[in-house]
Design a protein around this motif. Structure first.
Motif, short mmCIF file in Angstrom:
data_model
loop_
_atom_site.label_atom_id
_atom_site.label_comp_id
_atom_site.label_asym_id
_atom_site.label_seq_id
_atom_site.Cartn_x
_atom_site.Cartn_y
_atom_site.Cartn_z
N HIS A 129 0.83 -1.22 0.00
CA HIS A 129 0.00 0.00 0.00
C HIS A 129 0.86 1.26 0.00
CE1 HIS A 129 1.35 -0.58 4.03
NE2 HIS A 129 0.62 0.38 4.56
N ARG B 186 -6.86 -16.04 5.42
CA ARG B 186 -5.61 -16.71 5.76
C ARG B 186 -5.74 -17.62 6.98
NH1 ARG B 186 -1.09 -12.35 7.18
NH2 ARG B 186 -1.25 -12.17 4.94
N MET C 133 3.55 3.13 13.79
CA MET C 133 2.10 2.89 13.64
C MET C 133 1.85 1.66 12.79
SD MET C 133 0.20 5.16 15.20
CE MET C 133 -1.44 5.30 14.48
N SER C 134 0.79 0.93 13.14
CA SER C 134 0.17 0.00 12.20
C SER C 134 -0.91 0.88 11.56
CB SER C 134 -0.40 -1.19 12.99
OG SER C 134 -0.81 -2.22 12.15
N ILE C 135 -2.14 0.40 11.34
CA ILE C 135 -3.16 1.40 10.98
C ILE C 135 -3.44 2.21 12.25
CG2 ILE C 135 -5.56 1.81 10.33
CD1 ILE C 135 -5.42 -0.65 8.54
N HIS D 249 -2.14 -7.99 1.22
CA HIS D 249 -2.26 -8.46 2.60
C HIS D 249 -0.89 -8.35 3.27
CE1 HIS D 249 -6.23 -10.92 2.05
NE2 HIS D 249 -6.28 -9.71 1.53
N THR D 250 -0.90 -8.26 4.59
CA THR D 250 0.35 -7.92 5.28
C THR D 250 1.24 -9.13 5.54
OG1 THR D 250 -0.44 -8.33 7.50
CG2 THR D 250 -0.90 -6.15 6.59
N HIS E 6 -8.34 -7.32 -2.27
CA HIS E 6 -9.26 -6.93 -1.21
C HIS E 6 -10.72 -7.29 -1.48
CE1 HIS E 6 -5.74 -4.90 0.27
NE2 HIS E 6 -6.39 -4.50 1.34
N SER F 36 3.36 -4.57 10.22
CA SER F 36 3.30 -5.87 9.55
C SER F 36 4.21 -6.90 10.19
CB SER F 36 3.65 -5.71 8.06
OG SER F 36 2.69 -4.86 7.46
N PHE G 13 -9.37 -10.66 4.89
CA PHE G 13 -8.25 -10.97 5.81
C PHE G 13 -8.51 -12.24 6.62
CE2 PHE G 13 -8.02 -6.09 5.85
CZ PHE G 13 -7.26 -6.08 4.68
N ASN H 10 7.43 3.40 11.44
CA ASN H 10 6.81 4.72 11.61
C ASN H 10 5.95 4.74 12.88
OD1 ASN H 10 4.47 3.35 10.90
ND2 ASN H 10 4.54 4.01 8.75
N ILE I 266 -1.66 -7.66 13.65
CA ILE I 266 -2.14 -8.21 12.37
C ILE I 266 -1.99 -9.73 12.41
CG2 ILE I 266 -2.11 -7.91 9.88
CD1 ILE I 266 -0.44 -5.39 10.27
N GLU J 219 -4.50 -12.56 12.33
CA GLU J 219 -5.83 -13.17 12.19
C GLU J 219 -5.84 -14.64 12.60
OE1 GLU J 219 -4.41 -11.26 9.81
OE2 GLU J 219 -5.78 -9.60 9.43
N ALA K 281 -6.08 -5.50 14.10
CA ALA K 281 -5.36 -4.31 13.60
C ALA K 281 -6.10 -3.47 12.57
CB ALA K 281 -3.99 -4.70 13.05
N GLY L 152 6.90 -3.05 7.07
CA GLY L 152 6.50 -2.04 8.06
C GLY L 152 6.50 -2.60 9.48
N ASP L 153 6.59 -1.71 10.45
CA ASP L 153 6.61 -2.17 11.85
C ASP L 153 5.30 -2.86 12.22
OD1 ASP L 153 5.56 0.49 11.56
OD2 ASP L 153 5.59 0.75 13.73
C1 LIG Z 1 -3.79 -9.89 6.47
C2 LIG Z 1 -4.10 -8.43 6.55
N1 LIG Z 1 -4.70 -7.93 7.63
C3 LIG Z 1 -4.98 -6.62 7.72
C4 LIG Z 1 -4.65 -5.77 6.71
C5 LIG Z 1 -5.02 -4.29 6.78
N2 LIG Z 1 -3.80 -3.47 6.85
C6 LIG Z 1 -3.32 -2.82 5.77
S1 LIG Z 1 -1.97 -1.93 6.10
C7 LIG Z 1 -2.02 -2.36 7.71
C8 LIG Z 1 -1.02 -1.79 8.68
C9 LIG Z 1 0.37 -1.97 8.22
O1 LIG Z 1 1.22 -1.32 9.11
P1 LIG Z 1 2.71 -1.12 8.71
O2 LIG Z 1 3.27 -2.38 8.18
O3 LIG Z 1 3.41 -0.54 9.89
O4 LIG Z 1 2.65 -0.10 7.51
P2 LIG Z 1 2.36 1.47 7.54
O5 LIG Z 1 1.03 1.65 6.90
O6 LIG Z 1 2.38 1.96 8.96
O7 LIG Z 1 3.44 2.05 6.73
C10 LIG Z 1 -3.09 -3.20 7.98
C11 LIG Z 1 -3.43 -3.74 9.30
C12 LIG Z 1 -4.04 -6.32 5.57
N3 LIG Z 1 -3.73 -5.59 4.51
N4 LIG Z 1 -3.77 -7.64 5.52
#
Ligand SMILES: Cc1ncc(C[n+]2csc(CCOP(=O)(O)OP(=O)(O)O)c2C)c(N)n1
Length: 573
Positions: free
Chosen positions: A73, A352, A175-177, A114-115, A384, A146, A349, A173, A322, A324, A298, A143-144
């Motif tokens: 993303h 999985r 943050m997750s979401i 998906h993460t 998605h 993920s 999500f 960063n 994250i 599930e 998450a 990402g932190d």
């Molecule tokens: C399996 C799964 N669960 C939930 C999500 C929804 N989701 C998308 S981005 C994200 C947070 C990711 O956080 P991070 O890796 O820190 O990336 P950031 O957006 O902070 O850069 C989540 C929970 C997803 N994409 N896939």
């Protein structure tokens, strides 16, 4: 001319000065904000990663070197730097999807959304490289947030043992979401606090070499760090500390809503939606019973479960990160232990967790509840869409799966599901449609509701497709046919009594489902009726991955309009 317009491939970055690279970052940042203002999109994640992606493409040689983005993303800068700057230009925003896509560019190795998958996917590329004897760099951009997904740990665990070139860019960063959850973040915080020097180091403990970059939005610092690990002969984590939302005041201040920005033109309808009904119901239920507990993995803001709501729920709300798979196993344990867990999750999500659903939950017959949002025919990003989740859930022995067509039935079922002690229950959350027929009786869970009695034709509309069944009945009425209309409510079982009752005065039974046709509800009815003297027509999505197509075109392709269904019915009558 803008520097961005001179970059047609990562090679064009190599000749730019540091000042020009910084100017390029500012241009990309501005373009991201404009894009999100116009059509919406992942704002904070992209704004925070602009410098890192420029530095990666400056130092490494994509597509020879492989950069695998987690979730992907945050790939907007990457798209702009790899020959797809139309993605950030008004008029052509929709030419490319908002995630990496293996069909789109040789710079995107994988289609993901998906993460926690980047390390495993990239480890496969690294293993293939080692088997072939080539020498490209393999980079996972993780990402932190993920990092909290189990697959990320499985990947890291394996890679540490590989002992060859592998670079994890750990984009921290903070943050997750929402805020990240889990014990690992204590160590991540400590690594940040000590500039990466604290003795206890999660990544080193797993077996990685490690570098820390405090200024993760400083191109010079990033280039230096990436250049130092280029062509490294063992696995390394480059931990970069970035600012989510950088460049947008509101996305920096309100990081959780800033994760995904809505277009400026977006106006909330003002009507009460399914999220709100669900939140209110669960909050009241939790207040009345201390054993009721809402679990989420998450994505709380996807359901409007904002910080204030989470705080009010206190220990009766759990964000597991994250994770599930963990969530499904955990709710099984909670139900076994006498609590009343409700796992709130997006269908895409939940996919999985198939093994946890089958083994940890269903086989153990524990009465946990799963609320599935976003189930149904999706026409957006292929990562998605919730098109198949009904087929997946309908075919697990021991799970009762429901798709109520309206909010009243939904809340009645939810209440029953939380209180019953016999079985795992899955409920697809419907749109906030009001009830327009007899009330569902949860005690008779396997009883389809005949909402309108007729003859010749019976239309069974599953979940959100119930309204299509009603509209088709209207169209058929125009042709002199008074159809029977049925809201099955349950989709994991065939109500043979109701179906048998149709046989004496119906020639055609039509199933319409908000789900993939293959493996879905309609096939169960067709299979049951195979030996009977009646025609069965099944409507649902084709077994395909739709990618951002207008909904009306997709539905026409599936012949899922009232006119098309009525035409088919008249054809077989
Ligand atoms: C399996 C799964 N669960 C939930 C999500 C929804 N989701 C998308 S981005 C994200 C947070 C990711 O956080 P991070 O890796 O820190 O990336 P950031 O957006 O902070 O850069 C989540 C929970 C997803 N994409 N896939």
């Amino acid at each position: 001319m803008k520097i961005m317009n001179q970059v047609n491939s990562p090679q064009d970055l190599k000749g730019l000065s540091r000042e020009e690279l910084k100017e390029l970052a500012a241009e990309i940042r501005e373009a991201i904000i404009r894009r999100v203002d116009n059509i919406g999109g992942h704002l904070g994640s992209n704004l925070g990663a602009v410098e890192a992606e420029i530095a990666l493409h400056y130092v490494f040689d994509s597509p020879k070197d492989k950069i695998v983005f987690d979730v992907s993303h945050q790939c907007y800068p990457h798209k702009a730097l790899t020959g797809r700057r139309e993605f950030l230009e008004e008029g052509t925003y929709r030419k490319y999807i908002g995630f990496t896509d293996h069909r789109e560019s040789p710079h995107d190795s994988f289609s993901v959304g998906h993460t926690s998958t980047s390390v495993s996917l990239a480890s496969g590329l690294a293993k293939a490289r080692d088997l072939k004897g080539t020498s490209e760099n393999v980079i996972a951009f993780l990402g932190d947030g993920s990092l909290s997904g189990g697959e990320a740990f499985e990947g890291l665990d394996y890679v540490a043992e590989m002992g060859t070139n592998f670079i994890v860019v750990f984009n921290d960063n903070e943050m997750s979401i929402a805020e990240p959850h889990g014990g690992i973040y204590k160590n991540i915080n400590e690594l940040r606090r000590t500039n990466g020097t604290c003795e206890l180091n999660l990544f080193r403990a797993i077996g990685f070499d490690y570098r820390y970059v405090e200024e993760g939005n400083n191109i010079d610092a990033l280039i230096e760090a990436f250049a130092a690990v280029k062509d490294i002969d063992h696995p390394v984590v480059v931990h970069i500390h970035t600012e989510k939302g950088l460049g947008s005041d509101w996305a920096v201040k309100d990081k959780e809503p800033g994760h995904y920005g809505m277009p400026k033109s977006f106006k909330p309808s003002g009507n009460k939606g399914s999220n709100e009904y669900t939140r209110e119901f669960l909050e009241a239920k939790a207040a009345a019973d201390p054993t009721v507990c809402v679990i989420n993995a998450a994505t709380p803001s996807a359901f409007g479960m904002n910080k204030a709501w989470r705080d009010r729920m206190g220990r009766q709300f759990v964000d597991v990160g994250i994770a599930e798979e963990h969530a499904v196993a955990m709710i099984s344990g909670m139900a076994k232990g006498g609590a009343k867990p409700v796992f709130v999750v997006n269908g895409t999500f939940l996919q999985r967790t198939y093994d946890q659903l089958m083994q940890d939950l269903a086989l153990n017959e524990n009465p946990a509840v799963i609320l599935v949002f976003g189930a149904g025919i999706g026409t957006g990003d292929p990562t998605h869409n919730g098109t198949q989740i009904g087929s997946l859930l309908a075919n697990i022995p021991g799970i009762m799966a429901f798709a109520p067509s309206n909010i009243d039935d939904y809340l009645a079922l939810l209440d029953w599901a939380i209180e019953q002690t016999e079985t795992p229950v899955v409920i697809h959350v419907p749109g906030a449609f009001p009830k327009n027929g007899p009330a569902v009786n949860p005690a008779e869970a396997i009883r389809y509701q005949v909402t309108k009695s007729g003859s010749q034709v019976a239309l069974i509309g599953f979940g959100n497709a119930y309204r299509l069944a009603e509209a088709t009945a209207e169209t058929l009425r125009g042709n002199g046919i008074e159809s029977t209309v049925i809201d099955p409510v349950i989709y994991s079982a065939v109500d043979t009594a109701t179906i048998d009752g149709l046989l004496s005065d119906h020639k055609v039974i039509v199933t319409i489902e908000d789900n993939q046709k293959d493996g879905g509800f309609g096939e169960k009815i067709a299979s049951y009726l195979g030996a009977k003297d009646v025609r069965v027509l099944n409507y649902g999505a084709a077994k395909e991955n739709v990618c951002n197509e207008p909904r009306d075109i997709v539905m026409k392709r599936y012949r899922m309009t009232p006119e098309q269904i009525a035409e088919d019915v008249l054809g077989v009558l």
